[in-house]
Design an enzyme around this catalytic site. Sequence first.
Site, PDB file in Angstrom:
ATOM      1  CG  ASP A 157      -2.188   0.730   1.228  1.00  0.00           C
ATOM      2  OD1 ASP A 157      -2.466   1.328  -0.128  1.00  0.00           O
ATOM      3  OD2 ASP A 157      -3.057   0.881   1.934  1.00  0.00           O
ATOM      4  CG  HIS A 226      -7.846  -0.055  -5.425  1.00  0.00           C
ATOM      5  ND1 HIS A 226      -8.503   0.790  -5.021  1.00  0.00           N
ATOM      6  CD2 HIS A 226      -6.707   0.057  -4.985  1.00  0.00           C
ATOM      7  CE1 HIS A 226      -8.256   1.327  -3.839  1.00  0.00           C
ATOM      8  NE2 HIS A 226      -6.877   1.113  -4.162  1.00  0.00           N
TER       9      HIS A 226
END
Length: 320
Positions: A157, A226
């Site tokens: 992330d 995403h």
Amino acid sequence: MPSSIRSVDAQPQPQPQPVLSPPAPVAVFLVVTIEPGGEDAVRDLLSGLAGLVRAVGFPSPDGGLCCVTGVGSAAWDRLFGDPRPRDLHPFRELEGRRHRAVSTPGDLLFHIRAARTDLCFALVTEIMKRLRDAVTVQDEVQAFAYFDSRNLLGFVDGTENPVGQAAAEAAIVGAEDPAFAGGSYAVVQKYVHDVEAWEALAVEAQEKVIGRSKLTNIELDVPGSHKDVNTVTGPDGEELEILRGAMPFGRPGHGEFGTYFIAYARTPAIPETMMRKMFLGGPESGPDPILDYSQAVTGTLFFIPSVTFLDSIPERPVAD
């Protein structure tokens, strides 16, 4: 012959809060609302917060303790009155065909980071000692770094975060709002994951949802993923950046696994555009496929005043 022109010192630039501090292994996200009559206690805490952080962190110089605090739209008027930060407004709820970005209460945000859990714990404890009767806690999350910067879905992330001067340009208010230069905006959402459903997917299917390879974190060409949905470009085609500080949290014994998402930006318009694409979809893609496995359970927007502002808080407005 000496010059007759006297040099004029440049005006000092407002000092930002530690928005640009590097990621830390431990974080606490604390969101509270201010009780009627609690404004003076909050103002006192905010004006002395930098000193409080120094005091708690001083015995552990390698602990990297820092705290960023933000103020919500309604609380700004109660605490400071006019003028207001140019782009500060309540979090805008989004209702899509399948997914919803909720708006939840929040007057103050404390984003605390350190290398050790005890430092974060000690600072939250001291903050709440000063605010105990003045605020109501809406959300308190203990977050942590997970393996090699991965979230609880198993993917790295924060890969696209800008660094150095690019990070400052993305996150810190400048001349566009001179009264609040040195500030920032923070969009905060708490996501809870359906890990059981996610882990039922094959790795290849997970990678198509995220738009990156799981093992190597290499970007994949997957329209509507995403990664694709969260890319926002300006009129010139250049990617518009924000500074992400998302971290995992969870309680396995309670079946709770999540990501606490926080984005710092010099204007909330960029993360808000990302959220509209995520939850509402657009002409070229549907909503973000990650939302089939992650539910937003909070949503708040805060302005992050500069340290300079907090060191000299203006007089509290007098109610009519």
